[in-house]
Design a protein around this motif. Sequence first.
Motif, PDB file in Angstrom:
ATOM      1  N   SER A  19       0.836  -1.205   0.000  1.00  0.00           N
ATOM      2  CA  SER A  19       0.000   0.000   0.000  1.00  0.00           C
ATOM      3  C   SER A  19       0.868   1.251   0.000  1.00  0.00           C
ATOM      4  CB  SER A  19      -0.892   0.035   1.241  1.00  0.00           C
ATOM      5  OG  SER A  19      -1.711  -1.096   1.256  1.00  0.00           O
ATOM      6  N   LYS A  20       1.925   1.211   0.799  1.00  0.00           N
ATOM      7  CA  LYS A  20       2.815   2.371   0.900  1.00  0.00           C
ATOM      8  C   LYS A  20       3.390   2.721  -0.491  1.00  0.00           C
ATOM      9  CE  LYS A  20       6.751   3.578   3.669  1.00  0.00           C
ATOM     10  NZ  LYS A  20       7.829   2.991   4.450  1.00  0.00           N
ATOM     11  N   GLU A  21       3.850   1.697  -1.206  1.00  0.00           N
ATOM     12  CA  GLU A  21       4.446   1.932  -2.537  1.00  0.00           C
ATOM     13  C   GLU A  21       3.395   2.423  -3.528  1.00  0.00           C
ATOM     14  OE1 GLU A  21       7.481   1.949  -3.454  1.00  0.00           O
ATOM     15  OE2 GLU A  21       8.490   0.923  -1.816  1.00  0.00           O
ATOM     16  N   LEU A  22       2.228   1.802  -3.503  1.00  0.00           N
ATOM     17  CA  LEU A  22       1.194   2.175  -4.481  1.00  0.00           C
ATOM     18  C   LEU A  22       0.685   3.587  -4.222  1.00  0.00           C
ATOM     19  CD1 LEU A  22      -0.710  -1.227  -4.703  1.00  0.00           C
ATOM     20  CD2 LEU A  22       0.585  -0.137  -6.546  1.00  0.00           C
ATOM     21  N   LEU A  23       0.533   3.939  -2.951  1.00  0.00           N
ATOM     22  CA  LEU A  23       0.068   5.298  -2.622  1.00  0.00           C
ATOM     23  C   LEU A  23       1.124   6.323  -3.021  1.00  0.00           C
ATOM     24  CD1 LEU A  23      -1.606   4.792   0.867  1.00  0.00           C
ATOM     25  CD2 LEU A  23      -2.742   5.568  -1.229  1.00  0.00           C
ATOM     26  N   ALA A  24       2.397   5.970  -2.785  1.00  0.00           N
ATOM     27  CA  ALA A  24       3.483   6.898  -3.118  1.00  0.00           C
ATOM     28  C   ALA A  24       3.519   7.180  -4.614  1.00  0.00           C
ATOM     29  CB  ALA A  24       4.817   6.329  -2.655  1.00  0.00           C
ATOM     30  N   SER A  25       3.060   6.203  -5.414  1.00  0.00           N
ATOM     31  CA  SER A  25       3.079   6.439  -6.856  1.00  0.00           C
ATOM     32  C   SER A  25       1.734   6.961  -7.370  1.00  0.00           C
ATOM     33  CB  SER A  25       3.521   5.188  -7.609  1.00  0.00           C
ATOM     34  OG  SER A  25       2.751   4.101  -7.224  1.00  0.00           O
ATOM     35  N   GLY A  26       0.850   7.339  -6.456  1.00  0.00           N
ATOM     36  CA  GLY A  26      -0.328   8.099  -6.849  1.00  0.00           C
ATOM     37  C   GLY A  26      -1.589   7.317  -7.139  1.00  0.00           C
ATOM     38  N   HIS A  27      -1.581   6.012  -6.861  1.00  0.00           N
ATOM     39  CA  HIS A  27      -2.799   5.229  -7.121  1.00  0.00           C
ATOM     40  C   HIS A  27      -3.853   5.444  -6.043  1.00  0.00           C
ATOM     41  CE1 HIS A  27      -1.042   3.213 -10.485  1.00  0.00           C
ATOM     42  NE2 HIS A  27       0.054   3.090  -9.787  1.00  0.00           N
ATOM     43  N   GLN A  28      -5.081   5.121  -6.392  1.00  0.00           N
ATOM     44  CA  GLN A  28      -6.174   5.126  -5.424  1.00  0.00           C
ATOM     45  C   GLN A  28      -6.253   3.713  -4.847  1.00  0.00           C
ATOM     46  OE1 GLN A  28      -8.229   7.903  -4.753  1.00  0.00           O
ATOM     47  NE2 GLN A  28      -6.613   8.902  -5.946  1.00  0.00           N
ATOM     48  N   LEU A  29      -6.288   3.607  -3.538  1.00  0.00           N
ATOM     49  CA  LEU A  29      -6.352   2.282  -2.915  1.00  0.00           C
ATOM     50  C   LEU A  29      -7.632   2.123  -2.119  1.00  0.00           C
ATOM     51  CD1 LEU A  29      -2.946   1.314  -1.316  1.00  0.00           C
ATOM     52  CD2 LEU A  29      -3.745   1.031  -3.648  1.00  0.00           C
ATOM     53  N   ILE A  30      -8.193   0.930  -2.225  1.00  0.00           N
ATOM     54  CA  ILE A  30      -9.303   0.570  -1.341  1.00  0.00           C
ATOM     55  C   ILE A  30      -8.876  -0.710  -0.631  1.00  0.00           C
ATOM     56  CG2 ILE A  30     -11.755   0.029  -1.161  1.00  0.00           C
ATOM     57  CD1 ILE A  30     -12.126   1.234  -3.972  1.00  0.00           C
ATOM     58  N   ILE A  31      -8.847  -0.662   0.683  1.00  0.00           N
ATOM     59  CA  ILE A  31      -8.476  -1.867   1.427  1.00  0.00           C
ATOM     60  C   ILE A  31      -9.742  -2.513   1.974  1.00  0.00           C
ATOM     61  CG2 ILE A  31      -7.317  -2.703   3.514  1.00  0.00           C
ATOM     62  CD1 ILE A  31      -5.021  -0.875   2.885  1.00  0.00           C
ATOM     63  N   LEU A  32      -9.951  -3.756   1.548  1.00  0.00           N
ATOM     64  CA  LEU A  32     -11.113  -4.512   2.061  1.00  0.00           C
ATOM     65  C   LEU A  32     -10.701  -5.143   3.375  1.00  0.00           C
ATOM     66  CD1 LEU A  32     -12.986  -6.765  -0.536  1.00  0.00           C
ATOM     67  CD2 LEU A  32     -13.860  -4.801   0.705  1.00  0.00           C
ATOM     68  N   THR A  33     -11.421  -4.812   4.446  1.00  0.00           N
ATOM     69  CA  THR A  33     -11.047  -5.317   5.762  1.00  0.00           C
ATOM     70  C   THR A  33     -12.279  -5.788   6.525  1.00  0.00           C
ATOM     71  OG1 THR A  33     -10.090  -4.680   7.902  1.00  0.00           O
ATOM     72  CG2 THR A  33     -11.085  -2.903   6.630  1.00  0.00           C
ATOM     73  N   ARG A  34     -12.033  -6.721   7.452  1.00  0.00           N
ATOM     74  CA  ARG A  34     -13.135  -7.151   8.326  1.00  0.00           C
ATOM     75  C   ARG A  34     -13.290  -6.181   9.483  1.00  0.00           C
ATOM     76  NH1 ARG A  34     -10.729 -11.952  10.541  1.00  0.00           N
ATOM     77  NH2 ARG A  34      -9.020 -10.483  10.374  1.00  0.00           N
ATOM     78  N   GLY A  35     -12.295  -5.335   9.669  1.00  0.00           N
ATOM     79  CA  GLY A  35     -12.332  -4.397  10.788  1.00  0.00           C
ATOM     80  C   GLY A  35     -13.089  -3.133  10.422  1.00  0.00           C
ATOM     81  N   THR A  36     -13.132  -2.215  11.377  1.00  0.00           N
ATOM     82  CA  THR A  36     -13.731  -0.912  11.078  1.00  0.00           C
ATOM     83  C   THR A  36     -12.604   0.105  11.155  1.00  0.00           C
ATOM     84  OG1 THR A  36     -14.293  -0.850  13.397  1.00  0.00           O
ATOM     85  CG2 THR A  36     -16.094  -1.330  11.878  1.00  0.00           C
ATOM     86  N   LYS A  37     -12.201   0.587  10.012  1.00  0.00           N
ATOM     87  CA  LYS A  37     -11.070   1.516   9.974  1.00  0.00           C
ATOM     88  C   LYS A  37     -11.454   2.737   9.166  1.00  0.00           C
ATOM     89  CE  LYS A  37      -7.059  -1.494  10.359  1.00  0.00           C
ATOM     90  NZ  LYS A  37      -5.944  -0.822  10.972  1.00  0.00           N
ATOM     91  N   THR A  38     -10.893   3.874   9.552  1.00  0.00           N
ATOM     92  CA  THR A  38     -11.117   5.094   8.789  1.00  0.00           C
ATOM     93  C   THR A  38      -9.762   5.606   8.350  1.00  0.00           C
ATOM     94  OG1 THR A  38     -12.790   5.534  10.449  1.00  0.00           O
ATOM     95  CG2 THR A  38     -12.387   7.276   8.851  1.00  0.00           C
TER      96      THR A  38
END
Length: 334
Positions: free
Chosen positions: A38-57
């Motif tokens: 995620s760190k690498e993909l965000l650094a290169s400007g992509h939009q990320l969606i992380i599917l999680t069982r938790g509740t995160k903001t």
Amino acid sequence: MTWVLKTAQASLSLFTKKSDMSTILITGGTGLIGAALSKELLASGHQLIILTRGTKTSLQAGLRYAAWDPAKGEIDLEAVLEADYIIHLAGAGVAEKRWSKKRKQEILDSRVESGKLLVKTLTTHPNKVKALVSSSAIGYYGADPVIPNPRPFTEDDPASDDFLGKTCVAWEKSLDGLDGLHGTAIRVVKFRTGIVLANEGGALREFAKPLRFGLATILGSGRQVISWIHIGDMVRLYINAVSDPSVTGVFNAVAPKPVSNKELVLKLAKLERKNSFIPIHVPSFALRLAMGEMSTEVLKSSTVSCDKLHIAGFNFLYPSIDAALENLVSQHNP
Ligand SMILES: NC(=O)c1ccc[n+]([C@@H]2O[C@H](COP(=O)([O-])OP(=O)(O)OC[C@H]3O[C@@H](n4cnc5c(N)ncnc54)[C@H](OP(=O)(O)O)[C@@H]3O)[C@@H](O)[C@H]2O)c1
């Protein structure tokens, strides 16, 4: 193939033209590999969606969390429909808890049910997903049939009949059905992943813990072979698999030079402690007592080939254990 890339930055540049900015959905993106990726993909400007069982903001630009619960068959449909690519890393930690019957079922179900849920969602809703890249594991192959000097396992070798072998078969199979049979044609890549070496978690952190007390703990005879990969190369593999449309099918994700447990532990000890450590062997019976069935995994030799990656043109940044450990230790001992 475009895998002939010398640096992490070069591998990202494949994917960093403005027009190539994509939305990437990562299942299990909160874990060890997911966080680094995620760190690498965000650094290169992509939009990320992380599917999680938790509740995160998320407070980070470009990243949002979406909910799913594979055990209940629930998934945020909007998140899937937004994605250009899916990277599938979810699964209950294999080495996290003792392997009770219930835990083994959880290890299996968390992978198979999540895979099936993704496939069901993609085959029943029109979407724009171009590729799904998933983890599998070298546990697929089981133990080396001869010791020492076995022929390394290749992607064509059959699966082992043990728990991890059967789990990997079911995990990989759960992703079948995206090849056009159901009206979709999504490219699928599966990485049979070796032991990922990273500072933030996994096997290396376990090896490093007793070193704080000056103990280099060699497991059993220490002669068992570990097929490993540096987290940086693992991240590059995922990024390249997503971005290169010619990459498809199963690949072993391991570095070219597997090492014995003893070699790995002693090299790590020397880098961390110079000469101020004592090597000790933890006998196999003690591991069996402490870990139960899971001890077979730390005591078994598994020599796995990365020839298919080499043929595809992938260049490892960390091909040797010296290069990998020097890099990782230098990150916290500059
Ligand atoms: N690290 C290695 O050495 C290695 C080696 C071979 C294969 N792999 C495979 O590569 C994948 C990623 O590895 P990793 O080390 O990053 O794993 P990890 O740190 O254990 O993270 C896996 C993620 O899966 C999700 N998860 C956990 N239990 C789950 C369950 N019961 N149902 C659904 N999702 C669950 C969690 O995300 P949420 O809590 O946010 O849902 C967790 O963050 C895993 O499938 C792993 O088996 C890893």
